[in-house]
Design an enzyme around this catalytic site. Structure first.
Site, short mmCIF file in Angstrom:
data_model
loop_
_atom_site.label_atom_id
_atom_site.label_comp_id
_atom_site.label_asym_id
_atom_site.label_seq_id
_atom_site.Cartn_x
_atom_site.Cartn_y
_atom_site.Cartn_z
N ALA A 56 -14.91 -7.59 24.91
CA ALA A 56 -15.97 -8.47 25.51
C ALA A 56 -16.55 -7.64 26.59
CB ALA A 56 -15.58 -9.64 25.85
N GLY A 112 -14.65 -3.45 15.53
CA GLY A 112 -14.92 -2.31 15.76
C GLY A 112 -15.47 -1.32 14.85
N ASP A 113 -15.26 -1.69 13.63
CA ASP A 113 -15.66 -0.94 12.54
C ASP A 113 -17.09 -1.22 12.37
OD1 ASP A 113 -13.04 -0.27 11.67
OD2 ASP A 113 -12.87 -2.09 10.24
N ARG A 116 0.83 -1.15 0.13
CA ARG A 116 -0.23 0.02 0.09
C ARG A 116 0.97 1.48 -0.19
NH1 ARG A 116 -2.78 -0.13 6.10
NH2 ARG A 116 -4.19 1.29 5.05
P1 ADP Z 1 -11.55 -2.99 17.79
O1 ADP Z 1 -11.98 -4.29 16.84
O2 ADP Z 1 -11.47 -1.58 17.13
O3 ADP Z 1 -10.26 -3.43 18.57
P2 ADP Z 1 -13.15 -4.24 20.34
O4 ADP Z 1 -12.39 -5.35 20.04
O5 ADP Z 1 -13.28 -3.23 21.33
O6 ADP Z 1 -12.77 -3.01 18.87
O7 ADP Z 1 -14.50 -4.53 19.72
C1 ADP Z 1 -15.52 -3.62 19.17
C2 ADP Z 1 -16.79 -3.99 19.75
O8 ADP Z 1 -17.09 -5.46 19.27
C3 ADP Z 1 -16.89 -4.01 21.23
O9 ADP Z 1 -17.40 -2.85 21.71
C4 ADP Z 1 -18.18 -5.14 21.43
O10 ADP Z 1 -19.43 -4.64 21.43
C5 ADP Z 1 -17.84 -6.01 20.27
N1 ADP Z 1 -17.01 -7.27 20.51
C6 ADP Z 1 -15.48 -7.29 20.32
N2 ADP Z 1 -15.27 -8.55 21.12
C7 ADP Z 1 -16.05 -9.22 21.61
C8 ADP Z 1 -16.35 -10.44 22.09
N3 ADP Z 1 -15.36 -11.23 22.37
N4 ADP Z 1 -17.52 -10.80 22.65
C9 ADP Z 1 -18.56 -9.79 22.41
N5 ADP Z 1 -18.59 -8.66 21.87
C10 ADP Z 1 -17.24 -8.36 21.32
#
Ligand code: ADP
Length: 306
Positions: free
Chosen positions: A228, A258-259, A103
Site C-alpha cells: 500500500a 506483485g505478479d 511440487r
Molecule cells: P507482492 O505481492 O509481490 O508482495 P506488493 O505487496 O508490494 O507485492 O504489491 C504489489 C503492488 O500491488 C504494489 O506495488 C501496489 O501497487 C499494489 N498493492 C499491494 N497491496 C496494496 C494495497 N493494500 N492497496 C493498494 N495497492 C496495493
C-alpha cells in the site's frame, strides 16, 4: 511495434475450495501470472511466451491449452515423459488462506535441463522475465545453466527482468538462497523486488537500501514494490521517483498483486510508456486484482490500457 517477451518458471495446477466440499481447478504460478497480465496489456504486435517443462499426460495437455487460451505462447515448453505438473491447494479458514504444495517432482524442475533449448528460446525474444521461485525449484547445476544463459542475454543487450519473490520454504539453505538470488540479480538488467521480503531476508533498513544493494550488483533499472506504500523507481542515473499505490475499496484477495504489477508494468514499458506512467498504470491493475478473487482476474474487471 513488434516485440516479444519470454517468462520462465513453473505453472501449477491450483485446487481451491468451492461450495459443498467441492474443489475448483485452476492453473497459476508467479511467472505464468506475470505472463498473463503482460499479455493483456502489451501493444499490438507483441508476443508473450512461457517457458517451462510439463509432462505428456492429460493434466499437462489441459494446462498448455489453458496457457494458450490466455494468449500466451507455448512453443518453448519442454515435454518430459513420466513427469507431471506440480499442484497446490488453497485452504480458507476464517478468511485466512494457507497453501499445501505437491511440487517436489514436478516437470518444471527440469525446465533448464536442455541448455540448447533455453538458449534458442532466449535468443528469439526481446525481454526475458524470471523469478526467485524459478531459481528455487531448480537443482543447483540447473539453476547455474539458466543463470549462465541469462548473463549471456544481458551481455548481448537484452532486457532481463528478475523478481526475487523470496520463498524461504522452497530453499533448503538460507545462505544458498541469498547467494543464488544475488546471482539472479547479477544476471538481470531490471529488478522488481518486494520491500518486505528484501527487508526480512537481506536486512535492508529502507527502500533506498534495497535500491543501493541491487545497483551494487550491477542492476540498472529497479522498481521496489511496497504494498500500500506504492513503488519506488530508480532507472539508471535518473531521478528516484515514488509512485503511490492506487486506492482499493475492499481488499478481497491479495494473491498475484506483485505478479499483476510486474506483468502490466513490463507491458506498458514495452508500449513506450516512461517508468512512472507504466508504474502508475500497473498500480491501478494491481489494485483491481486485489479487489477480486483468484490469481488471474479477467480483463473486463481491470483498467484499460490507453
Ligand atoms: P507482492 O505481492 O509481490 O508482495 P506488493 O505487496 O508490494 O507485492 O504489491 C504489489 C503492488 O500491488 C504494489 O506495488 C501496489 O501497487 C499494489 N498493492 C499491494 N497491496 C496494496 C494495497 N493494500 N492497496 C493498494 N495497492 C496495493
Amino acid at each position: 511495434m513488434a516485440g516479444s517477451m519470454l517468462s520462465i518458471g513453473e505453472c501449477m495446477v491450483e485446487l481451491m475450495q468451492a461450495e459443498g466440499g467441492m474443489l475448483r481447478k485452476g492453473y497459476a504460478g508467479d511467472t505464468f501470472n506475470t505472463a498473463y497480465y503482460a499479455r493483456l496489456f502489451v501493444p499490438a504486435g507483441w508476443n508473450v511466451d512461457y517457458l517451462t517443462a510439463v509432462g505428456t499426460d492429460v493434466v499437462s495437455e489441459e494446462m498448455l491449452a489453458f496457457i494458450e487460451d490466455a494468449g500466451v505462447g507455448t512453443a518453448h515448453v519442454a515435454r518430459i515423459e513420466g513427469r507431471m505438473p506440480g499442484l497446490y491447494m488453497i485452504h480458507l479458514k476464517d478468511g485466512e488462506r494457507s497453501f499445501s504444495y505437491w511440487r517436489s517432482t514436478s516437470a518444471a524442475k527440469l525446465l533448464a535441463d536442455d541448455p540448447d533449448r533455453l538458449r534458442a528460446a532466449i535468443e528469439s525474444v526481446d525481454l526475458v522475465f524470471f523469478s526467485g521461485i524459478t531459481l528455487a525449484i531448480l537443482a543447483p547445476d540447473a539453476a547455474e545453466t539458466l543463470l549462465a544463459e541469462l548473463r549471456r542475454a544481458k551481455a548481448g543487450g537484452k532486457r532481463v527482468v528478475f523478481d526475487p519473490n523470496i520463498r524461504p520454504r522452497l530453499w533448503d539453505d538460507a545462505a544458498r538462497m541469498r547467494a543464488t538470488l544475488e546471482a539472479g540479480a547479477r544476471g538481470a538488467t531490471m529488478l522488481l523486488p518486494s520491500y518486505d521480503d528484501e527487508a526480512t531476508h537481506f536486512g535492508d533498513a529502507s527502500v533506498g537500501a534495497t535500491i543501493e544493494r541491487y545497483r551494487g550488483l550491477g542492476v540498472e533499472e529497479i522498481a521496489v514494490k511496497d504494498g500500500a506504500n506504492g513503488v519506488t523507481l530508480q532507472f539508471g542515473e535518473g531521478e528516484r521517483l515514488h509512485v503511490p499505490a492506487a486506492p482499493v475499496s475492499r481488499i478481497v484477495d491479495t494473491t498475484s498483486a506483485g505478479d499483476s504489477f510486474n506483468g502490466s508494468f513490463l507491458a506498458r514499458l514495452a508500449a513506450g510508456d516512461n517508468p512512472a506512467d507504466a508504474a502508475a498504470f500497473a498500480a491501478r491493475v494491481a489494485a483491481a486484482v486485489i479487489g477480486h478473487n483468484g490469481a488471474l482476474v479477467e480483463r473486463e474487471k481491470l483498467p484499460a490500457a490507453r
